[in-house]
Design an enzyme around this catalytic site. Sequence first.
Site, mmCIF file in Angstrom:
data_model
loop_
_atom_site.group_PDB
_atom_site.id
_atom_site.type_symbol
_atom_site.label_atom_id
_atom_site.label_comp_id
_atom_site.label_asym_id
_atom_site.label_seq_id
_atom_site.Cartn_x
_atom_site.Cartn_y
_atom_site.Cartn_z
ATOM 1 N N ASP A 1 0.791 -1.241 0.000
ATOM 2 C CA ASP A 1 0.000 0.000 0.000
ATOM 3 C C ASP A 1 0.823 1.291 0.000
ATOM 4 O OD1 ASP A 1 -2.457 -1.149 -0.234
ATOM 5 O OD2 ASP A 1 -2.974 -1.048 1.893
ATOM 6 N N LYS B 1 3.313 1.108 -4.929
ATOM 7 C CA LYS B 1 4.160 0.513 -5.977
ATOM 8 C C LYS B 1 3.423 0.392 -7.306
ATOM 9 C CE LYS B 1 4.708 -3.147 -3.395
ATOM 10 N NZ LYS B 1 4.037 -2.656 -2.163
ATOM 11 N N THR B 2 2.208 -0.132 -7.254
ATOM 12 C CA THR B 2 1.465 -0.359 -8.494
ATOM 13 C C THR B 2 1.024 0.965 -9.108
ATOM 14 O OG1 THR B 2 0.769 -2.499 -7.634
ATOM 15 C CG2 THR B 2 -0.463 -1.635 -9.521
ATOM 16 N N HIS C 1 3.824 -9.365 -0.633
ATOM 17 C CA HIS C 1 5.120 -9.521 0.010
ATOM 18 C C HIS C 1 5.731 -10.892 -0.291
ATOM 19 C CE1 HIS C 1 8.279 -9.121 2.899
ATOM 20 N NE2 HIS C 1 7.846 -10.163 3.586
#
Length: 389
Positions: free
Chosen positions: A21, A24-25, A84
């Site tokens: 959260d 990254k995306t 992760h």
Amino acid sequence: SKKVYARTKPHLNIGTMGHVDHGKTTLTAAITKVLGDRGGAEYVPFERIDRAPEEAARGITINISHVEYETATRHYAHVDMPGHADYVKNMITGAAQLDGAILVVSALDGIMPQTREHVLLARRVGVEHVVVALNKADGADPELADLVELELRELLDEHGYPGSPVVRVSGLRALEGDPEWTAAVERLLQAVDDHVPVPVRYTDAPFLLPVENALTVTGRGTVVTGAIERGTVKVGDTVQAVGLGGGFTAVVTGVETFGKTMERGEAGDNAALLLRGVRRDQVRRGQVLAAAGSQTAHHRFTARVYLLAAAEGGRSTAVATGYRPQFYLRTADVPGRMELHGAPSALPGETVEATVELGRPVALESGLGFAIREGGRTVGAGTVTAVLG
Ligand code: GDP
Ligand code: MG
């Protein structure tokens, strides 16, 4: 007809890492948007990155999403991993093959446990260069961001990444087209261009590609995808599949990257190889495709294994001879048994020498890195020291 991939710039593999959260995306999508506006990328929206092709490989979900883009001086393949567990696995096994990493840290939240774990992991698997995206800077008090940056520099110094650039960005605002934050993403890419050097590629070695996936393309045959680890490949070459009890020899009838045909795939490229006369069920993730005769599969080897400390996400109790975790070697995951040398047991945080007996044979060689996992978490990182049989 298909576009041709023109190798006009050096190709590098990078990826985002960092706590869940932290953005990254969103940042990955923003990079393709910012470069897309200048013709250096095809814009890939958030939903398409986050919905990475998911493969339930023997009950273990492997998830990794690739986008490509170009700056003025480089061509990049960029991986973004959703969870992760995917980071830990893909990084230790080398499936991600990162030449450099963009560490995404939310300026609102600061360093979180997975931030620390990914930095540690990057160091352990030999990622040499890190650039920090201090994200969510749009919502952060600058003084708070200064504090986070200070702590980050300390963390990076401590783990052998001194002098890593830290760039304040907002993936979200850049994605929305805000000019201020678009410029910030451009600064981040400039920092990547400047800070991550073009790696040495082993293009002269015999061809080797760990198989990530195999699919059927109607009317064309079986396509095998993966990152070329070493060597080169072109149409007309003969390759051999090795490992997992399988094996065949086939002629390559097509080489592509990101949907474009290539004259020659090279070490470091993400490639799709079209194979003549091969059925999809003959190829499996975990095998390697290699220059004929250059690789053999093995069951037994000796290894040096670092057992991750509890604080690194590892076990909290000792392991002993007879321990049977899952071994991740390149893209393969197979069960195996460990026989410890010296002491009969070892604690998390310790490094042990061991003999490993795999449940199924895979292509192996001295120096190959691997991960060991149990119950869905990574508990060790090892290196093959000798192949026994
Ligand atoms: P990931 O888990 O690291 O891939 O994080 P995501 O990209 O899914 O983002 C997590 C959340 O943070 C989402 O709700 C995003 O909209 C939000 N977010 C991401 N980047 C930014 C940013 O730069 N600023 C703000 N304010 N929110 C962001
Ligand atoms: Mg994500």
